[in-house]
Design a protein around this motif. Structure first.
Motif, PDB file in Angstrom:
ATOM      1  N   SER A   1     -60.607  -0.063 -28.591  1.00 51.40           N
ATOM      2  CA  SER A   1     -60.721  -1.244 -27.746  1.00 51.40           C
ATOM      3  C   SER A   1     -61.067  -2.433 -28.613  1.00 51.40           C
ATOM      4  CB  SER A   1     -61.820  -1.052 -26.696  1.00 51.40           C
ATOM      5  OG  SER A   1     -61.525   0.045 -25.866  1.00 51.40           O
TER       6      SER A   1
ATOM      7  N   GLU B   1     -62.071  -6.809 -28.591  1.00 51.17           N
ATOM      8  CA  GLU B   1     -62.408  -8.045 -27.888  1.00 51.17           C
ATOM      9  C   GLU B   1     -61.160  -8.909 -28.009  1.00 51.17           C
ATOM     10  OE1 GLU B   1     -65.756  -9.010 -30.321  1.00 51.17           O
ATOM     11  OE2 GLU B   1     -67.140  -7.934 -29.011  1.00 51.17           O
ATOM     12  N   TRP B   2     -60.352  -8.891 -26.957  1.00 44.60           N
ATOM     13  CA  TRP B   2     -59.004  -9.446 -27.014  1.00 44.60           C
ATOM     14  C   TRP B   2     -59.013 -10.962 -27.116  1.00 44.60           C
ATOM     15  CZ3 TRP B   2     -55.330 -10.343 -22.421  1.00 44.60           C
ATOM     16  CH2 TRP B   2     -54.060 -10.711 -22.883  1.00 44.60           C
TER      17      TRP B   2
ATOM     18  N   PRO C   1     -56.092 -13.685 -27.116  1.00 47.75           N
ATOM     19  CA  PRO C   1     -54.657 -13.925 -26.953  1.00 47.75           C
ATOM     20  C   PRO C   1     -54.070 -14.886 -27.988  1.00 47.75           C
ATOM     21  CG  PRO C   1     -55.787 -14.101 -24.845  1.00 47.75           C
ATOM     22  CD  PRO C   1     -56.841 -14.023 -25.911  1.00 47.75           C
TER      23      PRO C   1
ATOM     24  N   HIS D   1     -53.495  -9.493 -32.723  1.00 45.02           N
ATOM     25  CA  HIS D   1     -53.522  -8.975 -31.355  1.00 45.02           C
ATOM     26  C   HIS D   1     -52.167  -9.181 -30.673  1.00 45.02           C
ATOM     27  CE1 HIS D   1     -58.213  -9.218 -30.905  1.00 45.02           C
ATOM     28  NE2 HIS D   1     -57.810  -8.393 -31.858  1.00 45.02           N
TER      29      HIS D   1
ATOM     30  N   LEU E   1     -51.193  -0.862 -23.926  1.00 41.76           N
ATOM     31  CA  LEU E   1     -52.025  -2.052 -24.049  1.00 41.76           C
ATOM     32  C   LEU E   1     -52.568  -2.335 -22.658  1.00 41.76           C
ATOM     33  CD1 LEU E   1     -49.663  -4.220 -26.278  1.00 41.76           C
ATOM     34  CD2 LEU E   1     -51.746  -3.040 -27.009  1.00 41.76           C
ATOM     35  N   ASP E   2     -53.883  -2.340 -22.526  1.00 42.87           N
ATOM     36  CA  ASP E   2     -54.504  -2.463 -21.214  1.00 42.87           C
ATOM     37  C   ASP E   2     -55.592  -3.536 -21.250  1.00 42.87           C
ATOM     38  OD1 ASP E   2     -55.323  -2.029 -18.619  1.00 42.87           O
ATOM     39  OD2 ASP E   2     -56.292  -0.107 -19.036  1.00 42.87           O
ATOM     40  N   PRO E   3     -55.189  -4.815 -21.103  1.00 41.44           N
ATOM     41  CA  PRO E   3     -56.183  -5.878 -21.115  1.00 41.44           C
ATOM     42  C   PRO E   3     -56.957  -5.942 -19.800  1.00 41.44           C
ATOM     43  CG  PRO E   3     -53.957  -6.796 -20.993  1.00 41.44           C
ATOM     44  CD  PRO E   3     -53.829  -5.308 -21.036  1.00 41.44           C
ATOM     45  N   SER E   4     -58.216  -6.414 -19.890  1.00 47.25           N
ATOM     46  CA  SER E   4     -58.998  -6.628 -18.676  1.00 47.25           C
ATOM     47  C   SER E   4     -59.976  -7.781 -18.915  1.00 47.25           C
ATOM     48  CB  SER E   4     -59.740  -5.358 -18.255  1.00 47.25           C
ATOM     49  OG  SER E   4     -60.679  -4.974 -19.224  1.00 47.25           O
TER      50      SER E   4
ATOM     51  N   ILE F   1     -63.456 -10.516 -22.342  1.00 53.44           N
ATOM     52  CA  ILE F   1     -62.052 -10.127 -22.254  1.00 53.44           C
ATOM     53  C   ILE F   1     -61.811  -9.041 -23.292  1.00 53.44           C
ATOM     54  CG2 ILE F   1     -59.665 -10.886 -22.502  1.00 53.44           C
ATOM     55  CD1 ILE F   1     -60.616 -13.701 -21.764  1.00 53.44           C
TER      56      ILE F   1
ATOM     57  N   MET G   1     -59.238  -5.402 -24.511  1.00 50.94           N
ATOM     58  CA  MET G   1     -57.945  -4.732 -24.386  1.00 50.94           C
ATOM     59  C   MET G   1     -58.066  -3.337 -25.002  1.00 50.94           C
ATOM     60  SD  MET G   1     -54.134  -5.959 -25.543  1.00 50.94           S
ATOM     61  CE  MET G   1     -54.555  -6.223 -27.261  1.00 50.94           C
TER      62      MET G   1
END
Length: 135
Positions: free
Chosen positions: A64, A66-67, A69, A74, A110-113, A120, A122
């Motif tokens: 996991s 810390e996404w 964007p 990433h 890929l599962d961002p939340s 945030i 992923m």
């Protein structure tokens, strides 16, 4: 007896030589499994099943981040998945020899939340293609 355990803090995962920033959970893996092929025949003794080893599946690696964007590494994971690109990844462990696991893999999840009040994040899963080398 003194333990031989090593702290996981500081473990790095890289995609094509570039550290993937913000990894906070994992990496977990690589997993591995061996297909057991049923080799039982009418000649098998005592009516007990017999098996031979088949193909090895090197499994997957998950972690996991810390996404971000806006981070090129990433967003590169999304590009890899979209283009079905096999990339080279390494995991550098924290042991005294800094063991490095090297493998090629597809990005398969890929599962961002962005849950309130959390950061945030992923979840990422890589499916290994081929062998894993240790150095």
């Amino acid at each position: 007896m003194v333990t031989a355990a090593k702290a996981a803090y500081g473990t790095l995962i890289k995609r094509n030589g570039t550290t993937i920033p913000g990894v906070f959970n994992g990496p977990k893996g690589p997993t591995a499994s061996l297909d057991a092929i049923d080799a039982t025949s009418h000649d098998s003794t005592s009516g007990i099943k017999e098996f031979i080893g088949g193909l090895i599946d090197r499994g997957s690696v998950s972690f996991s981040v810390e996404w971000d964007p806006d981070n090129a590494t990433h967003t590169g994971l999304f590009t890899d998945m979209t283009n079905r690109t096999v990339q080279t990844f390494t995991i550098t462990l924290t042991d005294s020899g800094a063991t490095i696991l090297t493998f090629t893999a597809l990005v398969v999840k890929l599962d961002p939340s962005a849950d309130v009040p959390d950061k945030i994040v992923m979840d990422v899963e890589l499916k290994i293609s081929g062998n894993v080398t240790f150095s």
